[in-house]
Scaffold this active site. Sequence first.
Site, mmCIF file in Angstrom:
data_model
loop_
_atom_site.group_PDB
_atom_site.id
_atom_site.type_symbol
_atom_site.label_atom_id
_atom_site.label_comp_id
_atom_site.label_asym_id
_atom_site.label_seq_id
_atom_site.Cartn_x
_atom_site.Cartn_y
_atom_site.Cartn_z
ATOM 1 N N CYS A 10 38.730 45.273 18.190
ATOM 2 C CA CYS A 10 37.449 45.925 18.078
ATOM 3 C C CYS A 10 36.953 45.756 16.572
ATOM 4 O O CYS A 10 36.710 44.492 16.323
ATOM 5 C CB CYS A 10 37.599 47.530 18.657
ATOM 6 S SG CYS A 10 35.941 48.052 18.929
ATOM 7 N N GLU B 25 45.514 49.270 22.782
ATOM 8 C CA GLU B 25 46.235 50.284 22.316
ATOM 9 C C GLU B 25 45.952 51.637 23.086
ATOM 10 O O GLU B 25 46.828 52.601 23.067
ATOM 11 C CB GLU B 25 46.247 50.468 20.931
ATOM 12 C CG GLU B 25 45.140 51.309 20.236
ATOM 13 C CD GLU B 25 43.533 50.165 20.356
ATOM 14 O OE1 GLU B 25 43.681 49.242 21.183
ATOM 15 O OE2 GLU B 25 42.714 50.733 19.585
ATOM 16 N N HIS C 55 40.468 47.642 24.041
ATOM 17 C CA HIS C 55 41.498 48.395 23.182
ATOM 18 C C HIS C 55 43.036 48.387 23.938
ATOM 19 O O HIS C 55 43.000 49.272 24.515
ATOM 20 C CB HIS C 55 41.041 49.804 22.956
ATOM 21 C CG HIS C 55 40.085 49.900 21.995
ATOM 22 N ND1 HIS C 55 40.335 50.086 20.642
ATOM 23 C CD2 HIS C 55 38.645 49.633 21.946
ATOM 24 C CE1 HIS C 55 38.940 50.159 19.761
ATOM 25 N NE2 HIS C 55 37.999 49.885 20.778
#
Lengths: 252, 74
Positions: A110, A222, A220
């Site tokens: 990002c 994560e 994302h």
Amino acid sequence: MQAGPKLWWVKARSDNAEMRRAPAPQMKFGVLQLPGSCDEIDALQAARRVGDAELIWHAERDLRGAEAIVVPGGFSYGDYLRAGAIARFSPAMESVIEFARDGGLVLGICNGFQVLCEAHLLPGALLPNANLRFTFRQVELDVVQPDTPFTRAGAGLARLSIPAKHSWGRYYADAPTLDELERRGQVVLRYAPGHNFNGSLRDIAGVTNEAGNVFGLMPHPEHAVDELTGGFTDGLTIFQSMRLAVEEGAHV
Amino acid sequence: MRARVLIRPKAGILDPQGAAVERALPALGFTGVANVHVGRLVELDVEDSSQLQSMCERLLANPLVEDYEIEIVN
């Protein structure tokens, strides 16, 4: 249905079992922490599921022996001027640029992707979403290149489902550059049909540099590493792949 | 000396801000408006104006997606 706390306990136990089975010397991730980063802790936790990980403050030049770097999401330096434009000049980023030029693995998520583009480690630029809105949604991504240091652990997984949340995610490069990226296999992830909400050219969600050791994506991974939060763990593939790549590199 | 740097999206790159303004104007009754583009203006005092171009290339603009014009005001 089991109660929440009970699930937490069961999950923690299985994590411990995983860790007991893991080989002793773990590869180490370094996760940058820039002023305005907000996803560095999730990135740290995700990295710790596959190896060792430590935060690196933006003012430090020492990457603390990290074998792979994550530039996390957020709003570095307030995203003033353009997203990622100022972060690119931080002391830690200067070290990351050197690290990348020496072949080190770098993942930009990002805002981290925006920073890597501004640092010219990755081709192209990220522009405001075509809908001009901050958008947060789960996206399906087609894995265009399953055999890269960032996707290899997926074992042929054709699609990843992970969340995206941004206002500046429209990938842009001029047409000849896009042709080159496709020809060289640098387009690693594309938004699946119907999922390109930001207007990225050719549905590009993630690209590598020409050498293949630097990778950036807008969604994302994560945030998709634990069944408990969102129910998706596809994001782990990226971190597991990086670990594999570092370990293979170390043994070659 | 005072300098002005005008930064605008390169021609041919989708400019959603410009498009939003272009859609909003007729809603207020303004007609005959086309090709609206939104850029940004950076004003600065500099001792050495020969550095302005490098400032634009390295920080103020992203030459990949933006054009810039430097104007010395006085």
